[in-house]
Design a protein around this motif. Structure first.
Motif, mmCIF file in Angstrom:
data_model
loop_
_atom_site.group_PDB
_atom_site.id
_atom_site.type_symbol
_atom_site.label_atom_id
_atom_site.label_comp_id
_atom_site.label_asym_id
_atom_site.label_seq_id
_atom_site.Cartn_x
_atom_site.Cartn_y
_atom_site.Cartn_z
ATOM 1 N N ALA A 149 -76.425 -55.624 43.190
ATOM 2 C CA ALA A 149 -75.573 -54.563 43.747
ATOM 3 C C ALA A 149 -74.525 -53.931 42.828
ATOM 4 O O ALA A 149 -74.159 -52.849 42.760
ATOM 5 N N CYS A 150 -73.627 -55.104 42.429
ATOM 6 C CA CYS A 150 -72.824 -54.660 41.571
ATOM 7 C C CYS A 150 -73.229 -53.911 40.299
ATOM 8 O O CYS A 150 -72.402 -53.077 39.760
ATOM 9 N N ALA A 151 -74.441 -54.188 39.705
ATOM 10 C CA ALA A 151 -74.904 -53.566 38.521
ATOM 11 C C ALA A 151 -75.267 -52.142 39.032
ATOM 12 O O ALA A 151 -74.809 -51.183 38.192
ATOM 13 N N ARG A 152 -75.757 -51.714 40.108
ATOM 14 C CA ARG A 152 -75.984 -50.538 40.831
ATOM 15 C C ARG A 152 -74.687 -49.604 40.790
ATOM 16 O O ARG A 152 -74.958 -48.376 40.537
ATOM 17 N N TYR A 153 -73.747 -50.364 41.256
ATOM 18 C CA TYR A 153 -72.436 -49.626 41.519
ATOM 19 C C TYR A 153 -71.803 -49.174 39.955
ATOM 20 O O TYR A 153 -71.522 -47.964 39.946
ATOM 21 N N VAL A 154 -71.890 -50.181 39.276
ATOM 22 C CA VAL A 154 -71.244 -49.724 37.820
ATOM 23 C C VAL A 154 -72.096 -48.662 37.212
ATOM 24 O O VAL A 154 -71.754 -47.678 36.435
ATOM 25 N N VAL A 155 -73.701 -48.849 37.090
ATOM 26 C CA VAL A 155 -74.350 -47.987 36.409
ATOM 27 C C VAL A 155 -74.312 -46.738 37.154
ATOM 28 O O VAL A 155 -74.231 -45.511 36.550
ATOM 29 N N ARG A 156 -74.189 -46.457 38.512
ATOM 30 C CA ARG A 156 -73.992 -44.949 39.144
ATOM 31 C C ARG A 156 -72.613 -44.352 38.846
ATOM 32 O O ARG A 156 -72.374 -43.305 38.652
ATOM 33 N N ARG A 157 -71.716 -45.392 38.394
ATOM 34 C CA ARG A 157 -70.430 -44.717 38.175
ATOM 35 C C ARG A 157 -70.291 -44.260 36.714
ATOM 36 O O ARG A 157 -69.620 -43.245 36.377
ATOM 37 N N LEU A 158 -71.353 -44.568 36.005
ATOM 38 C CA LEU A 158 -71.454 -44.116 34.686
ATOM 39 C C LEU A 158 -72.437 -42.925 34.687
ATOM 40 O O LEU A 158 -72.513 -42.118 33.690
ATOM 41 N N GLY A 159 -72.920 -42.446 35.870
ATOM 42 C CA GLY A 159 -73.664 -41.427 35.986
ATOM 43 C C GLY A 159 -75.235 -41.769 35.915
ATOM 44 O O GLY A 159 -75.967 -40.471 35.920
ATOM 45 N N THR A 160 -75.741 -42.716 35.982
ATOM 46 C CA THR A 160 -77.063 -42.987 35.680
ATOM 47 C C THR A 160 -77.681 -43.651 37.183
ATOM 48 O O THR A 160 -77.014 -44.422 38.009
ATOM 49 N N ASP A 161 -78.688 -42.963 37.785
ATOM 50 C CA ASP A 161 -79.455 -43.466 38.883
ATOM 51 C C ASP A 161 -80.287 -44.457 38.647
ATOM 52 O O ASP A 161 -81.335 -44.582 38.063
ATOM 53 N N PRO A 162 -80.002 -45.864 39.286
ATOM 54 C CA PRO A 162 -80.997 -46.829 39.064
ATOM 55 C C PRO A 162 -82.428 -46.653 39.548
ATOM 56 O O PRO A 162 -83.188 -47.391 39.291
ATOM 57 N N LEU A 163 -82.551 -45.971 40.632
ATOM 58 C CA LEU A 163 -83.813 -46.093 41.190
ATOM 59 C C LEU A 163 -85.034 -45.487 40.362
ATOM 60 O O LEU A 163 -86.166 -46.350 40.423
ATOM 61 N N PRO A 164 -84.897 -44.581 39.506
ATOM 62 C CA PRO A 164 -86.094 -44.260 38.627
ATOM 63 C C PRO A 164 -86.093 -45.331 37.732
ATOM 64 O O PRO A 164 -87.268 -45.567 37.159
ATOM 65 N N LEU A 165 -85.324 -46.153 37.252
ATOM 66 C CA LEU A 165 -85.363 -47.318 36.161
ATOM 67 C C LEU A 165 -86.178 -48.214 37.015
ATOM 68 O O LEU A 165 -87.268 -49.008 36.478
ATOM 69 N N TYR A 166 -85.865 -48.709 38.325
ATOM 70 C CA TYR A 166 -86.741 -49.680 39.247
ATOM 71 C C TYR A 166 -87.939 -48.957 39.212
ATOM 72 O O TYR A 166 -89.049 -49.886 39.229
ATOM 73 N N ARG A 167 -88.327 -47.910 39.496
ATOM 74 C CA ARG A 167 -89.666 -47.392 39.901
ATOM 75 C C ARG A 167 -90.502 -47.568 38.479
ATOM 76 O O ARG A 167 -91.936 -47.966 38.464
#
Length: 624
Positions: free
Chosen positions: A350-368
């Motif tokens: 969850a912390c990693a997703r927060y940091v990645v989103r603040r950078l402008g990257t959506d983690p969902l496509p990476l997971y897919r």
């Protein structure tokens, strides 16, 4: 009544009596007292020593200095030094002594010194008389631990049930440093005069060295209703000390001491950010992990070095790792947080997703993308509806058909050898794989079995993403299969028919997740199929899951399953079954007068009283 209640004189009369307080004790002093030899008088200890010395000179057996009996109080009463009687380094020894002396005063009051002896207004007690003789002999024989016999008697006086005796003993205790722990105990005394005297004395005597040594006892006594003074004083003394003096407290085996020391260090700034990070990573206590990790995080800025981030990011505990991931953004290294999107811990992901989103990257496509690479085209197809051999629990390899041996103790199938660019470290109990230290996740285009990617997709995905998870139920890695089941449950797309075969999976983790996912739809599963899996020929994890699902059923099914396991060789299963039988009540809608209910309850007579059994049968409409 006299202040000492005449107990010491009465003890002299009972000295030689069988079973008396000293009747089984120091045999060389007893005849002298009984015969009225010089030294038998209460004020004369020299005669006893002379008599003892004469006995020793005649080559008569002389015992080593030991207890009058094996009891702690009696040994102290006979003059044995404190360090020979108590484990002075264990805080519980001093509080136990306090309780033991009060208990002894009720049944054997002659062992304890009275107020007159403590104040020096009367001759010796029986205890002090024998202690003086023993101490003299020890010194004559050159005993290294020979000490003034007053000290162990004062220890008894400091624990005396009479507050006047305890208060008088405090005035003399300042001369004996080994009695400082009992002053700590008395600082929380229930009698206010004693308590205030002990607190004044403790404030005067407690220096840094003593505070470090007595910290476990002070914190133990601090749990009492009047023990807060010692804790406050401990903090005041340690705050004035150099931070390095707290070193022994940081590594103490006492968890309360470690917590106190780290709280003090964080508040006073005794530890550097790097030391805080290492403490958060290494300490096994969750409170210290949170405390030090948060403190280290507050110090992070753009110029922070790896000496702070690396211990946090590579820690085994998720609290430290999550703070390390959050610190990456403050340090201007947010891009590195992508590695932790597949971490084994939900809070770190969850912390990693927060940091990645603040950078402008959506983690969902990476997971897919990562879950697509874990699909059948990468790992091979595996039949999920094929029942396994119940007696072996082995699964077949998808391509070769050879049986895979379960891992020792876990029953999990061994992972096939896969060529990857990264070394993988298996996580205990989970079967997960992670990159050592760095926590680096999978890269695009590479097949890396990271179960965190599977559950991460479910945590931030949509129900439509279940199409990527269903194929992973056939994955050869048990941890991936388990996370796929958990992900389907999170997405609320559980299909009981498709998940039911996984209850026979050889991996306990997979079966555990499957049972949890099927629990809401337990009544839809065939009861006979689940009852079959209660048999001893099935692996234990399969039997446990089947019993939980049957217990969640309705009607007579939970009772039938519980009675089936009442004679099971597994003690835990048997205990769960007994509890389930005792909790069972006929549900609404159960036909009255069911003969099977009566037969099942008759097999459980040892679990109920006759009244409760009749009540259960009456509720079910049977046995009337």
């Amino acid at each position: 009544m006299r202040e000492d209640d005449g107990r010491d004189e009465g003890a002299v009369e009972r000295l030689g009596a069988p079973g008396g307080p000293l009747g089984d004790g120091l045999d060389v002093a007893e005849p002298a007292l009984e015969r009225g030899a010089p030294g038998a008088a209460m004020g004369d200890t020299g005669g006893v020593a002379e008599s003892v010395g004469a006995r020793r000179a005649s080559d008569a057996p002389l015992r080593e200095v030991r207890a009058v009996t094996e009891s702690t109080v009696e040994r102290l009463a006979s003059g044995v030094p404190l360090r020979d009687v108590l484990d002075v380094g264990a805080p519980g020894s001093w509080t136990d002594l306090d309780v033991a002396v009060r208990a002894s005063a009720r049944y054997r009051p002659g062992l304890l010194p009275g107020l007159a002896w403590v104040e020096g207004r009367s001759g010796s007690t029986v205890s002090s008389l024998i202690a003086a003789a023993v101490g003299r002999l020890r010194r004559e024989r050159g005993a290294e631990d020979a000490v003034e016999s007053v000290e162990p008697l004062l220890a008894l006086a400091l624990c005396h049930p009479d507050g006047r005796v305890r208060g008088a003993a405090l005035a003399r205790a300042r001369q004996y440093p080994d009695l400082l722990p009992l002053i700590v105990v008395r600082a929380a005394d229930w009698a206010e005069p004693v308590r205030e005297t002990a607190r004044d004395l403790l404030r005067e005597l407690l220096d840094v060295d003593a505070a470090v040594a007595l910290a476990p006892l002070i914190l133990l006594v601090g749990r009492r209703g009047r023990g807060d003074f010692g804790v406050r004083l401990l903090g005041e003394v340690l705050r004035r000390a150099p931070g390095a003096r707290l070193g022994p407290l940081y590594g103490s085996a006492d968890r309360a001491v470690r917590r106190f020391a780290h709280r003090l260090a964080v508040a006073e700034g005794f530890l550097s950010p790097a030391e805080l990070a290492r403490a958060a990573a290494r300490d096994g206590d969750a409170v210290i992990q949170d405390l030090c990790a948060e403190a280290a995080l507050k110090t992070v800025s753009g110029d922070v070095g790896d000496d702070v981030l690396r211990p946090l990011l590579t820690a085994r505990n998720p609290r430290a790792r999550s703070c390390g991931v959050t610190a990456l953004r403050r340090a201007g290294r947010a891009a590195e947080a992508e590695r932790f999107l597949t971490d084994r811990s939900a809070v770190v992901r969850a912390c990693a997703r927060y940091v990645v989103r603040r950078l402008g990257t959506d983690p969902l496509p990476l997971y897919r993308a990562w879950c697509s690479e874990l699909g059948p085209e990468a790992g091979g197809e595996r039949e999920t509806d094929r029942a396994r051999e119940p007696d072996t629990g082995q699964a077949r390899e998808p391509e070769t058909g050879h049986a895979r041996k379960p891992e020792p103790e876990t029953g999990q199938a061994r992972e096939p050898e896969l060529e990857t660019d990264q070394a993988r470290e298996p996580e205990r109990d989970t079967g997960q794989a992670r990159t050592p230290e760095s926590g680096q996740g999978p890269e695009r285009g590479s097949f890396v079995t990271v179960p965190g990617a599977v559950i991460g997709l479910a945590e931030c995905g949509e129900r439509a993403d279940a199409v990527l998870l269903w194929p992973l139920l056939a994955h050869p890695v048990p941890a991936v299969r388990a996370r796929a089941v958990a992900g389907l449950r999170l997405l609320d797309v559980v299909d009981a028919g498709r998940l039911r075969p996984l209850l026979d999976d050889p991996a306990p983790g997979v079966v555990r997740e499957t049972g949890l996912a099927l629990l809401p739809s337990a009544q839809e599963l065939p009861a006979d199929w689940l009852m079959e899996r209660l048999g001893e020929r099935w692996p234990r994890h399969v039997r446990v899951a089947a019993f939980r699902l049957l217990s969640a059923g309705s009607g007579i099914v939970p009772l039938r399953a519980a009675v089936e396991l009442l004679e099971d060789p597994d003690p835990k299963l048997r205990g769960w079954a007994e509890q389930a039988v005792q909790r069972w009540h006929p549900p609404a809608g159960l036909p009255s007068g069911e003969a099977e209910v009566e037969a099942l309850l008759d097999r459980c007579t040892h679990l109920f009283s006759s009244y409760v059994l009749r009540r259960r049968k009456w509720e079910a409409g049977v046995g009337r």
